[in-house]
Design an enzyme around this catalytic site. Sequence first.
Site, PDB file in Angstrom:
ATOM      1  N   ARG A   1      40.880  34.987  15.480  1.00 47.87           N
ATOM      2  CA  ARG A   1      40.914  36.355  14.924  1.00 47.87           C
ATOM      3  C   ARG A   1      41.669  36.402  13.592  1.00 47.87           C
ATOM      4  NH1 ARG A   1      41.161  40.624  19.884  1.00 47.87           N
ATOM      5  NH2 ARG A   1      39.293  39.831  20.858  1.00 47.87           N
TER       6      ARG A   1
ATOM      7  N   LYS B   1      24.589  41.419  35.228  1.00 51.92           N
ATOM      8  CA  LYS B   1      24.195  42.688  35.853  1.00 51.92           C
ATOM      9  C   LYS B   1      23.425  43.627  34.949  1.00 51.92           C
ATOM     10  CE  LYS B   1      27.844  43.112  39.233  1.00 51.92           C
ATOM     11  NZ  LYS B   1      28.994  43.914  39.615  1.00 51.92           N
TER      12      LYS B   1
ATOM     13  N   GLY C   1      30.651  37.205  24.590  1.00 48.33           N
ATOM     14  CA  GLY C   1      31.441  36.000  24.835  1.00 48.33           C
ATOM     15  C   GLY C   1      30.654  34.844  25.413  1.00 48.33           C
TER      16      GLY C   1
ATOM     17  N   GLY D   1      33.545  44.555  22.535  1.00 48.39           N
ATOM     18  CA  GLY D   1      33.244  45.928  22.941  1.00 48.39           C
ATOM     19  C   GLY D   1      32.661  46.770  21.814  1.00 48.39           C
TER      20      GLY D   1
HETATM   21  P1  AMP Z   1      27.507  39.058  31.309  1.00 47.35           P
HETATM   22  O1  AMP Z   1      28.992  39.100  31.137  1.00 47.35           O
HETATM   23  O2  AMP Z   1      26.938  40.232  32.034  1.00 47.35           O
HETATM   24  O3  AMP Z   1      26.770  38.744  30.018  1.00 47.35           O
HETATM   25  O4  AMP Z   1      27.233  37.857  32.318  1.00 47.35           O
HETATM   26  C1  AMP Z   1      27.458  36.528  32.009  1.00 47.35           C
HETATM   27  C2  AMP Z   1      27.451  35.742  33.275  1.00 47.35           C
HETATM   28  O5  AMP Z   1      26.202  35.884  33.905  1.00 47.35           O
HETATM   29  C3  AMP Z   1      27.678  34.258  33.109  1.00 47.35           C
HETATM   30  O6  AMP Z   1      28.914  33.931  33.654  1.00 47.35           O
HETATM   31  C4  AMP Z   1      26.536  33.629  33.868  1.00 47.35           C
HETATM   32  O7  AMP Z   1      26.935  32.554  34.707  1.00 47.35           O
HETATM   33  C5  AMP Z   1      26.038  34.768  34.728  1.00 47.35           C
HETATM   34  N1  AMP Z   1      24.656  34.557  35.138  1.00 47.35           N
HETATM   35  C6  AMP Z   1      23.581  34.300  34.377  1.00 47.35           C
HETATM   36  N2  AMP Z   1      22.495  34.104  35.133  1.00 47.35           N
HETATM   37  C7  AMP Z   1      22.873  34.245  36.417  1.00 47.35           C
HETATM   38  C8  AMP Z   1      22.204  34.155  37.668  1.00 47.35           C
HETATM   39  N3  AMP Z   1      20.906  33.864  37.730  1.00 47.35           N
HETATM   40  N4  AMP Z   1      22.940  34.335  38.790  1.00 47.35           N
HETATM   41  C9  AMP Z   1      24.253  34.619  38.723  1.00 47.35           C
HETATM   42  N5  AMP Z   1      24.941  34.731  37.571  1.00 47.35           N
HETATM   43  C10 AMP Z   1      24.259  34.554  36.424  1.00 47.35           C
END
Ligand code: AMP
Length: 397
Positions: A35, A198, A354, A377
């Site tokens: 940063r 999610k 990230g 964010g």
């Molecule tokens: P996010 O912070 O929502 O972008 O999520 C990132 C995380 O999603 C990473 O740690 C990945 O390991 C997880 N991820 C990606 N694909 C899958 C999957 N098929 N099942 C479970 N976790 C996942």
Amino acid sequence: MKSIDQASLSGKKVLVRVDYNVPQNEQLQVTSTTRIKRTVETVNKITNEGGIAILMSHLGRPKGEVNDTFSLKHIVSAVSETLGKPVVFLGDVLDSDIEEKINRLHSGEVALLENLRFHKEEEKGDPEFAKAIAKLGDIYVNDAFGTAHREHASTATIAKFFPGNAYAGYLLYSEVQSLKKVLEEKKSPFTAIIGGAKVSTKINILKNLMEKVDNLIVGGGMSYTFLSALGFTHGDSLFEEDMVPVAQEILEQANIKGINIYLPVDNLCADKFAEDSNTLLTEDPNVPNNWLGMDIGVKTIELFKKVILDSKTILWNGPVGVFEMDKFAVGTKAVAEAIAESTKNGAYSLIGGGDSIAALGKFGLSKEVSYISTGGGAMLEYLEGIELPGIKALEEN
Ligand code: AMP
């Protein structure tokens, strides 16, 4: 929004809001200077032109109270080493001798103020507090894109005390320009690749992107909720039942607007969430009972690659598999490589978040894309279509 390039800096006291909310170890030593590094260009511009750079930031969450643990005095040596110049620690903005100390500074010098969040007025965006800070400088520069989504005294309110004299530093300016290039001045076909765990954390991004993209690729854990909305089975994969209607709505919107949505057509599954699991490559989008979808399959890789290679503008947020485990990093690596190749062929690519940034680093492709947003964010809110107070304040100046 004016860039610092338009400012006359010589002999001026330049108040620069930076985001030095850096990680520290137990001894309070700075463990990553990323940063700080990203502000070097702005600070050099000021000092090279004979201005005085007065840096101000927050650090951690002191909740409006003085707390030595969060003092910026602990980061002075890291700032000084990273900027390659001595840095004077000024103490608190409201100290009675602060103006005297600032008046002793010379052209080309760099100084750092104490943590602004030692005052609860900072996070409240208090005008009196902003005015007190503003008194210390002739010009205001905001280079803290990471806090541009906060309407705080030093990130937003303060700009109005510098009519015609509030500027964007290089980091903030380049972040905003790259996001604008993707969302507003994009060349078609524009493809967004949205992955990660999610649907619930990305709904607003997905909805806003529906107004902009030609192609939407959905991968990762969230894809199983979409597949389920289409009637496929998800086995033990990540799945959000309450998000099925949202997924359905997005699929319907895509149909109405003529947007192509690409979902996995096959999945690499595991019998447990672990590197030493047994794997199964499905023939179609269905994930069988007792199996978890962990990565996109080979047919999906080919499908996603083709779409990415045919794109002129690309936005990527979120891995398409559990890339932290090598066995399930193949799909995410293929996506990253396709983005790199498309960029080489002239596409503009913006990567944010990230995990996507970590994935690019892991595959050695960080330099092969057009822009990596470290805005966190603030970047996500921009992608959601929210007006960021820090940007608005500069635009209205
Ligand atoms: P996010 O912070 O929502 O972008 O999520 C990132 C995380 O999603 C990473 O740690 C990945 O390991 C997880 N991820 C990606 N694909 C899958 C999957 N098929 N099942 C479970 N976790 C996942």
